[in-house]
Design an enzyme around this catalytic site. Structure first.
Site, PDB file in Angstrom:
ATOM      1  N   HIS A 122     -21.531  14.540  43.196  1.00 38.13           N
ATOM      2  CA  HIS A 122     -20.900  15.803  43.580  1.00 38.13           C
ATOM      3  C   HIS A 122     -21.780  16.474  44.624  1.00 38.13           C
ATOM      4  CE1 HIS A 122     -17.875  16.955  40.246  1.00 38.13           C
ATOM      5  NE2 HIS A 122     -17.837  15.668  40.493  1.00 38.13           N
ATOM      6  N   ARG A 147     -18.497  13.163  46.694  1.00 32.24           N
ATOM      7  CA  ARG A 147     -17.340  14.060  46.717  1.00 32.24           C
ATOM      8  C   ARG A 147     -17.767  15.355  47.386  1.00 32.24           C
ATOM      9  NH1 ARG A 147     -14.464  17.326  41.685  1.00 32.24           N
ATOM     10  NH2 ARG A 147     -16.071  18.853  42.207  1.00 32.24           N
ATOM     11  N   TYR A 159     -12.975  26.210  43.657  1.00 29.01           N
ATOM     12  CA  TYR A 159     -13.172  25.099  42.733  1.00 29.01           C
ATOM     13  C   TYR A 159     -14.229  24.122  43.275  1.00 29.01           C
ATOM     14  CZ  TYR A 159     -12.972  20.630  40.666  1.00 29.01           C
ATOM     15  OH  TYR A 159     -13.394  19.469  40.091  1.00 29.01           O
ATOM     16  N   ASP A 212     -11.592  16.603  46.009  1.00 27.26           N
ATOM     17  CA  ASP A 212     -10.696  16.973  44.905  1.00 27.26           C
ATOM     18  C   ASP A 212      -9.930  18.239  45.292  1.00 27.26           C
ATOM     19  OD1 ASP A 212      -9.462  17.510  42.483  1.00 27.26           O
ATOM     20  OD2 ASP A 212     -11.257  17.176  41.268  1.00 27.26           O
ATOM     21  N   HIS A 214      -7.635  19.525  43.344  1.00 28.66           N
ATOM     22  CA  HIS A 214      -7.403  20.197  42.063  1.00 28.66           C
ATOM     23  C   HIS A 214      -5.989  20.767  41.944  1.00 28.66           C
ATOM     24  CE1 HIS A 214      -9.647  21.611  38.399  1.00 28.66           C
ATOM     25  NE2 HIS A 214     -10.180  20.439  38.673  1.00 28.66           N
ATOM     26  N   GLU A 238      -8.215  13.454  45.674  1.00 28.36           N
ATOM     27  CA  GLU A 238      -7.875  13.552  44.247  1.00 28.36           C
ATOM     28  C   GLU A 238      -6.939  14.719  43.974  1.00 28.36           C
ATOM     29  OE1 GLU A 238     -11.343  13.951  41.797  1.00 28.36           O
ATOM     30  OE2 GLU A 238     -10.156  14.587  40.069  1.00 28.36           O
ATOM     31  N   GLU A 264      -6.879  12.606  35.637  1.00 25.17           N
ATOM     32  CA  GLU A 264      -7.879  13.107  34.680  1.00 25.17           C
ATOM     33  C   GLU A 264      -7.203  13.839  33.526  1.00 25.17           C
ATOM     34  OE1 GLU A 264     -10.244  15.511  37.416  1.00 25.17           O
ATOM     35  OE2 GLU A 264      -9.530  17.334  36.471  1.00 25.17           O
ATOM     36  N   ARG A 285      -7.746   8.197  37.133  1.00 22.44           N
ATOM     37  CA  ARG A 285      -8.925   8.996  36.802  1.00 22.44           C
ATOM     38  C   ARG A 285      -9.075   9.275  35.313  1.00 22.44           C
ATOM     39  NH1 ARG A 285     -12.605  10.680  38.697  1.00 22.44           N
ATOM     40  NH2 ARG A 285     -12.333  12.941  38.657  1.00 22.44           N
ATOM     41  N   GLU A 341     -17.095   8.870  38.623  1.00 21.74           N
ATOM     42  CA  GLU A 341     -17.585  10.222  38.944  1.00 21.74           C
ATOM     43  C   GLU A 341     -18.856  10.502  38.135  1.00 21.74           C
ATOM     44  OE1 GLU A 341     -14.915  13.373  37.751  1.00 21.74           O
ATOM     45  OE2 GLU A 341     -15.831  14.794  39.140  1.00 21.74           O
ATOM     46  N   TRP A 405      -5.318  26.021  38.429  1.00 18.15           N
ATOM     47  CA  TRP A 405      -6.751  26.122  38.687  1.00 18.15           C
ATOM     48  C   TRP A 405      -7.250  24.837  39.297  1.00 18.15           C
ATOM     49  CZ3 TRP A 405     -10.888  23.443  35.955  1.00 18.15           C
ATOM     50  CH2 TRP A 405     -12.145  23.691  36.536  1.00 18.15           C
TER      51      TRP A 405
HETATM   52  O1  EZ4 Z   1     -11.251  19.762  36.389  1.00 18.95           O
HETATM   53  O2  EZ4 Z   1     -14.234  19.793  34.505  1.00 18.95           O
HETATM   54  O3  EZ4 Z   1     -12.840  15.813  38.975  1.00 18.95           O
HETATM   55  N1  EZ4 Z   1     -13.274  16.660  38.255  1.00 18.95           N
HETATM   56  C1  EZ4 Z   1     -12.632  17.761  37.894  1.00 18.95           C
HETATM   57  C2  EZ4 Z   1     -13.316  18.685  36.907  1.00 18.95           C
HETATM   58  C3  EZ4 Z   1     -12.367  19.159  35.837  1.00 18.95           C
HETATM   59  C4  EZ4 Z   1     -12.956  20.152  34.860  1.00 18.95           C
HETATM   60  C5  EZ4 Z   1     -12.076  20.256  33.618  1.00 18.95           C
HETATM   61  O4  EZ4 Z   1     -12.173  19.105  32.880  1.00 18.95           O
HETATM   62  O5  EZ4 Z   1     -11.550  17.983  38.385  1.00 18.95           O
HETATM   63  O6  EZ4 Z   1     -13.877  19.743  37.583  1.00 18.95           O
HETATM   64 CO    CO Z   2     -10.734  16.303  39.332  1.00 20.12          CO
END
Ligand code: EZ4
Ligand code: CO
Length: 405
Positions: A122, A147, A159, A212, A214, A238, A264, A285, A341, A405
């Protein structure tokens, strides 16, 4: 080998974790991760009231039958809470089987397909320069994949960035109500290309990059983003869009060559099925803790392999080291492993509670050959860090509309 007792622990060595310990009549034990971030106690209740009483006296060796019993046998088979409970039991039973066999779990799955597990770091920051300076550090440390996430100017709380915090274990653990973040798709799309453009200008194309989103975009916005980022050749983008409407990914797929990662939040292979068989994603994921444990992820990997989809398990800091190590075994085995990851080995507090041996070398993780999953849980240390009610953030648009989120 009968199950004698199953204990449930909730601790907060920086973040909340739900851990189970399955103990057999001959005192062999296995451990599993049942953490669902922000809903931890719901899993505890599900385990204590509805799962554990059914398992006492059952044969700990019958992993598949116990999995089916808890899934099909519950009638209400899916959902994040019940799957986390099943996943934890499943991990613990694989741990026990490995200990009985005297073999690491990857050997039970079929052995190693590779020498070590390639991970992605990260890398984040408040400005483009900040992110790129951190990327330089990651490259110097030997990471081959990273990432990139950057604070979006004008948006409160982006995020994937840490702000003033030093590490991911400070981000959560004491948020008695959900914090609120902002979002603006316009501001994001106006800014994010610059991050990848400058990353390629400064570091070239050897370092593999991911990002990501998100689940913040609509499918057609994701097409725009995919096209804008195509020149910077990402390993994957992602969660560009939420996963509920599978057709959204068809829209993205038809119009951009950007590789996509999703899953995920998948609970079962059925969640993943349409994306895999329609070949709308490239990486899946799903985490062992949220997707049904080792039993379910093995099936998911084999199914994904038929469609050239590779495994890239979620490695967020709200998955405990038990899940992390379960992934190490799956990643070593899966012929179609892609990348893992990885947010680092955590803090001294975390490692006081969870004991395991893994080493990062040249951007890959190596584990030791110990029977089972290879993690131990220190009950006495865990007691020092009691559960703290805590939530993930919620996101609102600038006009107040609630957003993903
Ligand atoms: O959304 O930890 O790829 N990783 C992510 C994380 C998750 C949070 C919640 O499980 O997207 O940040
Ligand atoms: Co993610």
């Amino acid at each position: 080998m009968k199950i004698k007792e199953i204990k449930v622990f909730v601790c907060c060595p920086g973040r909340n974790f739900v851990t189970i310990k399955v103990i057999t009549e001959d005192a062999t034990y296995g451990i599993g991760d049942a953490t669902v971030n922000g809903r931890e106690m719901a899993v505890v209740a599900y385990l204590e009231e509805h799962v554990i009483p059914c398992l006492i006296g059952k044969d700990a060796q019958q992993i598949e039958d116990i999995w089916q019993y808890l899934y099909k046998g519950a009638y209400w088979q899916n959902g994040a809470i019940s799957i986390a409970a099943i996943s934890a039991i499943d991990m613990a039973l694989w741990d026990i089987k490995g200990k009985i066999a005297g073999l690491p779990v990857y050997q039970l799955l079929g052995g190693k397909s590779r020498k070590a597990v390639t991970v992605y770091a990260h890398v984040n920051g408040e400005t483009v320069d900040d992110v790129l300076n951190n990327l330089e550090v990651a490259i110097d440390q030997g990471y081959k994949v990273a990432r990139l996430q950057c604070t979006i100017p004008g948006i409160a709380g982006t995020y994937g960035t840490l702000g003033k915090k030093k590490n991911y274990y400070e981000l959560q653990g004491d948020r008695p109500l959900p914090p609120e973040h902002g979002w603006s798709t316009t501001k994001y799309l106006n800014f994010i290309t610059e991050l990848f453009k400058q990353a390629r200008e400064r570091f070239g194309y050897d370092i593999e990059l991911c990002h990501d989103v998100h689940s913040r975009l609509t499918p057609i916005e994701a097409v725009q983003l995919g096209k804008m980022l195509e020149p910077y050749r990402l390993k994957f983008l992602e969660d560009p869009v939420t996963y509920e409407n599978t057709d959204g990914y068809q829209v993205i797929r038809n119009q951009t060559a950007m590789p996509l990662a999703l899953g995920e939040k998948f609970n079962t292979i059925w969640d993943a099925k349409p994306f895999i068989e329609n070949q709308t994603i490239d990486f899946v994921r799903t985490a062992a803790t949220h997707g049904g444990g080792i039993t379910a992820l093995k099936k998911l990997a084999d199914f994904a392999a038929l469609y050239h989809v590779r495994m890239a398990p979620h490695g967020a800091p709200d998955l405990s080291p038990i899940c992390f190590m379960a992934h190490m075994h799956l990643d070593l085995w899966a012929p179609n492993f892609g990348v893992q990851e990885f947010i680092g080995f955590g803090t001294s507090t975390l490692n006081e509670v969870f004991k395991y041996k893994a080493e990062l070398k040249d951007g890959s993780i190596h584990i030791e050959d110990v029977p089972g999953i290879g993690v131990d849980f220190d009950e006495a240390a865990a007691e020092k860090y009691p559960y703290k009610r805590s939530y993930l953030p919620v996101t609102r648009l600038e006009d107040g509309t609630l957003w993903s989120w």
